[in-house]
Design a protein around this motif. Structure first.
Motif, mmCIF file in Angstrom:
data_model
loop_
_atom_site.group_PDB
_atom_site.id
_atom_site.type_symbol
_atom_site.label_atom_id
_atom_site.label_comp_id
_atom_site.label_asym_id
_atom_site.label_seq_id
_atom_site.Cartn_x
_atom_site.Cartn_y
_atom_site.Cartn_z
ATOM 1 N N CYS A 72 0.866 -1.162 0.000
ATOM 2 C CA CYS A 72 0.000 0.000 0.000
ATOM 3 C C CYS A 72 0.910 1.222 0.000
ATOM 4 O O CYS A 72 1.903 1.259 0.734
ATOM 5 C CB CYS A 72 -0.887 -0.027 1.240
ATOM 6 S SG CYS A 72 -2.044 1.336 1.347
ATOM 7 N N VAL A 100 -4.140 7.110 -1.479
ATOM 8 C CA VAL A 100 -3.714 5.779 -1.052
ATOM 9 C C VAL A 100 -3.869 4.867 -2.259
ATOM 10 O O VAL A 100 -4.908 4.881 -2.926
ATOM 11 C CB VAL A 100 -4.550 5.272 0.143
ATOM 12 C CG1 VAL A 100 -4.158 3.851 0.513
ATOM 13 C CG2 VAL A 100 -4.389 6.198 1.344
ATOM 14 N N TRP A 102 -2.855 0.841 -4.013
ATOM 15 C CA TRP A 102 -2.482 -0.544 -3.753
ATOM 16 C C TRP A 102 -1.918 -1.154 -5.019
ATOM 17 O O TRP A 102 -2.345 -0.838 -6.129
ATOM 18 C CB TRP A 102 -3.700 -1.352 -3.317
ATOM 19 C CG TRP A 102 -4.249 -0.936 -2.003
ATOM 20 C CD1 TRP A 102 -3.967 -1.489 -0.785
ATOM 21 C CD2 TRP A 102 -5.183 0.118 -1.735
ATOM 22 N NE1 TRP A 102 -4.669 -0.846 0.210
ATOM 23 C CE2 TRP A 102 -5.421 0.150 -0.348
ATOM 24 C CE3 TRP A 102 -5.840 1.046 -2.545
ATOM 25 C CZ2 TRP A 102 -6.281 1.063 0.248
ATOM 26 C CZ3 TRP A 102 -6.695 1.961 -1.956
ATOM 27 C CH2 TRP A 102 -6.913 1.957 -0.573
#
Length: 158
Positions: A72, A100, A102
């Protein structure tokens, strides 16, 4: 509904998220080490939905990635400290924008791909066109994280 809830806004625009990434000078990478989080700050490069990192040839993060390459990545920018009332401690806040993301971390081993990644990396910090010696390229690991999901938020920004 709390005032704090009204101060947080989701970012849905990919362009706005990419702008936040471009303004960031450091990103934070979250690794998973046997079910436990391990977070490190990195300088980085970003291009074509991929984050590029450089690191030493050995270390804990590389050991973790051998077992679990899911990561992440957090970016943040536009920080601004302010107070709604300077005499009330709990009214002091920090405006920010964040992303954010991933993805899966992979090591790049091809020499030319490493040079390309290093150039992308350096463009985040300088307008200089660099050349890299063979020993300097061979003595560094390059981690590429292809982003497969990304979300954004802003706090105290419209």
């Amino acid at each position: 509904m709390y005032l704090r809830d009204k101060a947080i806004r989701e970012i849905h625009s990919t362009e706005e998220m990419l702008e936040i990434i471009s303004k960031s000078r450091v990103c934070h990478i979250g690794f998973v080490d046997n079910g436990m989080p391990y977070v490190l700050a990195f300088n980085f490069g970003f291009s074509n939905n991929t984050v590029y990192l450089h690191c030493a040839k050995e270390g804990q993060k590389l050991n973790i990635l051998k077992n679990n390459n899911n990561v992440c990545v957090e970016f943040d920018s536009d920080h601004e400290l302010f107070a709604r009332n300077e005499e009330v401690a709990c009214s002091w806040r920090m405006r920010y924008k964040s992303v954010v993301a991933w993805g899966k971390a992979e090591l790049i081993s091809d020499f030319d791909e490493k040079v390309t990644a290093l150039n992308i990396f350096m463009k985040n910090y300088s307008d200089i066109n660099f050349t890299f010696s063979e020993p300097s390229v061979n003595n560094v690991n390059i981690i590429a994280i292809k982003i497969n999901k990304m979300t954004g938020r802003k706090f105290e920004y419209l």
